[in-house]
Design a protein around this motif. Structure first.
Motif, PDB file in Angstrom:
ATOM      1  N   SER A 193      -9.321  23.427 -38.637  1.00  0.00           N
ATOM      2  CA  SER A 193      -8.936  22.063 -38.976  1.00  0.00           C
ATOM      3  C   SER A 193      -8.168  21.435 -37.814  1.00  0.00           C
ATOM      4  O   SER A 193      -7.621  22.131 -36.957  1.00  0.00           O
ATOM      5  CB  SER A 193      -8.048  22.060 -40.220  1.00  0.00           C
ATOM      6  N   ALA A 194      -8.110  20.101 -37.808  1.00  0.00           N
ATOM      7  CA  ALA A 194      -7.321  19.364 -36.822  1.00  0.00           C
ATOM      8  C   ALA A 194      -6.167  18.662 -37.531  1.00  0.00           C
ATOM      9  O   ALA A 194      -6.269  18.336 -38.720  1.00  0.00           O
ATOM     10  CB  ALA A 194      -8.186  18.337 -36.097  1.00  0.00           C
ATOM     11  N   PHE A 195      -5.073  18.421 -36.789  1.00  0.00           N
ATOM     12  CA  PHE A 195      -3.907  17.784 -37.380  1.00  0.00           C
ATOM     13  C   PHE A 195      -3.480  16.568 -36.573  1.00  0.00           C
ATOM     14  O   PHE A 195      -3.829  16.426 -35.399  1.00  0.00           O
ATOM     15  CB  PHE A 195      -2.753  18.787 -37.487  1.00  0.00           C
ATOM     16  N   SER A 196      -2.724  15.698 -37.216  1.00  0.00           N
ATOM     17  CA  SER A 196      -2.244  14.488 -36.559  1.00  0.00           C
ATOM     18  C   SER A 196      -1.361  14.840 -35.373  1.00  0.00           C
ATOM     19  O   SER A 196      -0.746  15.910 -35.337  1.00  0.00           O
ATOM     20  CB  SER A 196      -1.473  13.620 -37.560  1.00  0.00           C
ATOM     21  N   PRO A 197      -1.262  13.948 -34.374  1.00  0.00           N
ATOM     22  CA  PRO A 197      -0.468  14.234 -33.179  1.00  0.00           C
ATOM     23  C   PRO A 197       0.995  14.548 -33.477  1.00  0.00           C
ATOM     24  O   PRO A 197       1.614  15.356 -32.784  1.00  0.00           O
ATOM     25  CB  PRO A 197      -0.594  12.956 -32.354  1.00  0.00           C
TER      26      PRO A 197
END
Length: 333
Positions: A193-197
């Protein structure tokens, strides 16, 4: 206070980011990584807050914050558990395949434990080896906890929330049925998964964080066009206190545990399935839900899953239309 990790080694370099996301200050003299800060949160929090205040008043050296240089705030975590707080989403999926929704789904959260040994940065591409796997995005809200004791109450669980952010929980939809048929849950169908900066402290969110819910609209664009404008606090059957307490029923949770809300999903104003934005609705936070609505209304899904070159953007805005957590922007390929 907003925290981020710049790309550096396996666990990134902790920085404090200005409220407007324009500047950052190195926090290495306080804690080298976000995980280190979470491990000693009560002692280090005042120093991090002071650094944040000094940054806002331009009293310390600061540098431009570029989101493409950011890793996931926690590039790897001890635990990543994703819930399904929006039962509307689950109900639609089951309706599309003519499966009954057990009444327990409205009272006992669904949750799976995902891979947490490596997360994608907010601007990292979505790797996809085979388009036939049915790649989908899922826009979600996440929280990061401190230590949570086994058997924690909802109130104790909420008190353990340290940070709030967003995720794109990538799913390979066409692999899911085969895995679930084995009776042992997700694995291959749930890649990184990717996450917000940036992740943000609940206190910094003010009234946007109430009762264990993020009271903002989750924005989703697909290939430059509005796809979803879903309200994160609406139709959320289980708040984050309930989700965290559910995860801690039989085990303690270590500091740095990430808990996801599941795909944000809103009913239509008439109580039926949500409508696309082009038809006056708020749209969706994943392709699967649109495909489900297409199946319910028309007998078959017509919208394809992601293919190489497709780009998805996920973010949430403040009252001045500025991103609160930065922007997740990923291209498949």
């Amino acid at each position: 206070m907003k925290l981020a990790s710049l790309t550096s080694g396996r666990d990134g370099k902790l920085v404090v980011v200005s409220n407007d996301l324009a500047w950052y200050a190195d926090a290495a003299h306080i804690a080298p990584t976000l995980q280190a800060a979470l491990d000693d949160w009560d002692r280090l929090l005042p120093d991090l807050q002071n650094l944040s205040t000094d940054l806002e008043h331009e009293m310390i050296p600061m540098r431009r914050f570029h989101e493409h240089q950011a890793a996931a705030p926690l590039p790897r975590a001890y635990q990543w558990a994703d819930g399904s707080a929006y039962v509307n989403h689950v109900a639609l999926v089951r309706q599309a395949r003519a499966a009954e929704l057990p009444d327990s789904f409205w009272h006992d959260p669904l949750m799976y434990q995902g891979g947490s040994d490596g997360f994608l940065g907010p601007r990292a591409p979505i790797p996809l080896a085979d388009e036939s796997w049915g790649c989908d995005f899922e826009g979600e809200v996440v929280v990061v906890t401190g230590d949570v004791p086994q058997g924690a109450t909802r109130e104790e669980a909420l008190a353990a929330v340290r940070l709030v952010g967003l995720t794109n929980d990538v799913s390979l939809r066409n692999l899911i049925p085969g895995e679930l048929a084995k009776g042992f849950g997700f694995f291959q169908s749930k890649p990184a998964s990717a996450f917000s900066p940036v992740f943000v402290t609940p206190e910094a969110l003010g009234n946007w964080w109430q009762d264990g819910k993020l009271h903002r609209t989750l924005m989703v664009d697909l290939n430059g066009k509005p796809f979803g404008r879903v309200a994160a606090a609406v139709d959320m059957t289980f708040d984050f206190g309930t989700l965290i307490a559910h995860a801690a029923k039989t085990r303690a949770l270590g500091a740095g545990t990430i808990i996801g809300s599941g795909t944000v999903s809103n009913r239509d104003a008439d109580g039926g399935p949500g409508k696309p934005i082009a038809e006056g609705g708020v749209g969706y936070a994943c392709l699967a839900e649109l495909r489900t609505v297409e199946t319910i209304l028309g007998g078959a899904a017509v919208t394809p899953f992601l293919k190489s070159g497709d780009t998805v953007r996920i973010w949430a805005e403040d009252d001045k239309h500025h991103p609160i957590f930065g922007v997740i922007e990923q291209t498949v390929g």
